[in-house]
Design a protein around this motif. Structure first.
Motif, PDB file in Angstrom:
ATOM      1  N   HIS A  13       0.851  -1.192   0.000  1.00 19.11           N
ATOM      2  CA  HIS A  13       0.000   0.000   0.000  1.00 19.11           C
ATOM      3  C   HIS A  13       0.889   1.244   0.000  1.00 19.11           C
ATOM      4  O   HIS A  13       1.890   1.305   0.713  1.00 19.11           O
ATOM      5  N   PRO A  14       0.563   2.268  -0.799  1.00 19.85           N
ATOM      6  CA  PRO A  14       1.430   3.444  -0.908  1.00 19.85           C
ATOM      7  C   PRO A  14       1.616   4.197   0.416  1.00 19.85           C
ATOM      8  O   PRO A  14       2.649   4.838   0.614  1.00 19.85           O
ATOM      9  N   ASP A  15       0.647   4.132   1.318  1.00 20.90           N
ATOM     10  CA  ASP A  15       0.800   4.793   2.617  1.00 20.90           C
ATOM     11  C   ASP A  15       1.848   4.098   3.478  1.00 20.90           C
ATOM     12  O   ASP A  15       2.338   4.668   4.449  1.00 20.90           O
ATOM     13  N   GLN A  16       2.197   2.877   3.131  1.00 20.60           N
ATOM     14  CA  GLN A  16       3.165   2.088   3.900  1.00 20.60           C
ATOM     15  C   GLN A  16       4.517   1.980   3.181  1.00 20.60           C
ATOM     16  O   GLN A  16       5.340   1.146   3.550  1.00 20.60           O
ATOM     17  N   SER A  17       4.764   2.809   2.183  1.00 24.74           N
ATOM     18  CA  SER A  17       5.991   2.717   1.393  1.00 24.74           C
ATOM     19  C   SER A  17       7.253   2.889   2.240  1.00 24.74           C
ATOM     20  O   SER A  17       8.295   2.337   1.917  1.00 24.74           O
ATOM     21  N   GLU A  18       7.163   3.647   3.307  1.00 22.19           N
ATOM     22  CA  GLU A  18       8.337   3.857   4.161  1.00 22.19           C
ATOM     23  C   GLU A  18       8.753   2.565   4.856  1.00 22.19           C
ATOM     24  O   GLU A  18       9.902   2.411   5.256  1.00 22.19           O
ATOM     25  N   GLN A  19       7.813   1.648   5.004  1.00 22.18           N
ATOM     26  CA  GLN A  19       8.090   0.395   5.694  1.00 22.18           C
ATOM     27  C   GLN A  19       8.694  -0.683   4.779  1.00 22.18           C
ATOM     28  O   GLN A  19       9.101  -1.737   5.263  1.00 22.18           O
ATOM     29  N   VAL A  20       8.766  -0.427   3.490  1.00 21.28           N
ATOM     30  CA  VAL A  20       9.223  -1.438   2.541  1.00 21.28           C
ATOM     31  C   VAL A  20      10.641  -1.939   2.851  1.00 21.28           C
ATOM     32  O   VAL A  20      10.857  -3.151   2.882  1.00 21.28           O
ATOM     33  N   PRO A  21      11.635  -1.068   3.090  1.00 21.64           N
ATOM     34  CA  PRO A  21      12.974  -1.602   3.401  1.00 21.64           C
ATOM     35  C   PRO A  21      12.978  -2.515   4.635  1.00 21.64           C
ATOM     36  O   PRO A  21      13.638  -3.555   4.634  1.00 21.64           O
TER      37      PRO A  21
END
Length: 141
Positions: free
Chosen positions: A11-19
């Motif tokens: 989800h784009p709102d969670q992009s910071e969590q991808v790494p």
């Protein structure tokens, strides 16, 4: 151990969590003696159609070698993660380590933006296209 290709959309709102998610999944694979052959973070991309009223999402592609228990654990974590919108796990016949077509496209775009000239091998197909068009025009005239 078998080879798998895993693609998941965040989800784009969670992009910071991808790494952090990638590191967690790599840890699960390494903990069970698996190997990550290829890892590509494609970034945010436009979706073809809306999923959960979202137009864009963050894509990640992994090629791994692991056992069935590891795949089950990864799939379980994908299913119960609110950040993962969709996931796909495909069994492969061999390890894939070459860049995906998506990454090749990104690399060529970045080279064009920097103003880099194409290598001679890349220039040959472009030269061949006009030569193919000439014989097709001759019979029409």
């Amino acid at each position: 151990m078998r080879h798998y290709e895993i693609c998941f959309i965040v989800h784009p709102d969670q992009s910071e969590q991808v790494p952090a998610m990638i590191e967690r999944y790599k840890g699960v694979i390494a903990q069970r003696n698996g190997i990550v052959h290829r890892l590509e973070d494609w970034g945010r991309r436009q979706l073809t159609y809306q999923i959960q009223k979202v137009h864009k999402a963050h894509y990640v592609l992994m090629n791994i070698e692991c056992d069935q228990d590891t795949v089950n654990e990864l799939e379980h974590s994908f299913k119960f993660s609110d950040a993962v919108v969709r996931h796909l796990i495909v069994k492969m016949t061999k390890a894939v380590t070459a860049p995906s077509p998506m990454m090749k496209e990104e690399k060529s775009k970045s080279m064009m933006e920097r103003g880099a000239e194409p290598r001679p091998a890349e220039a040959k197909p472009a030269e061949a296209k006009p030569a193919e068009a000439k014989p097709a025009e001759a019979p029409a005239a």
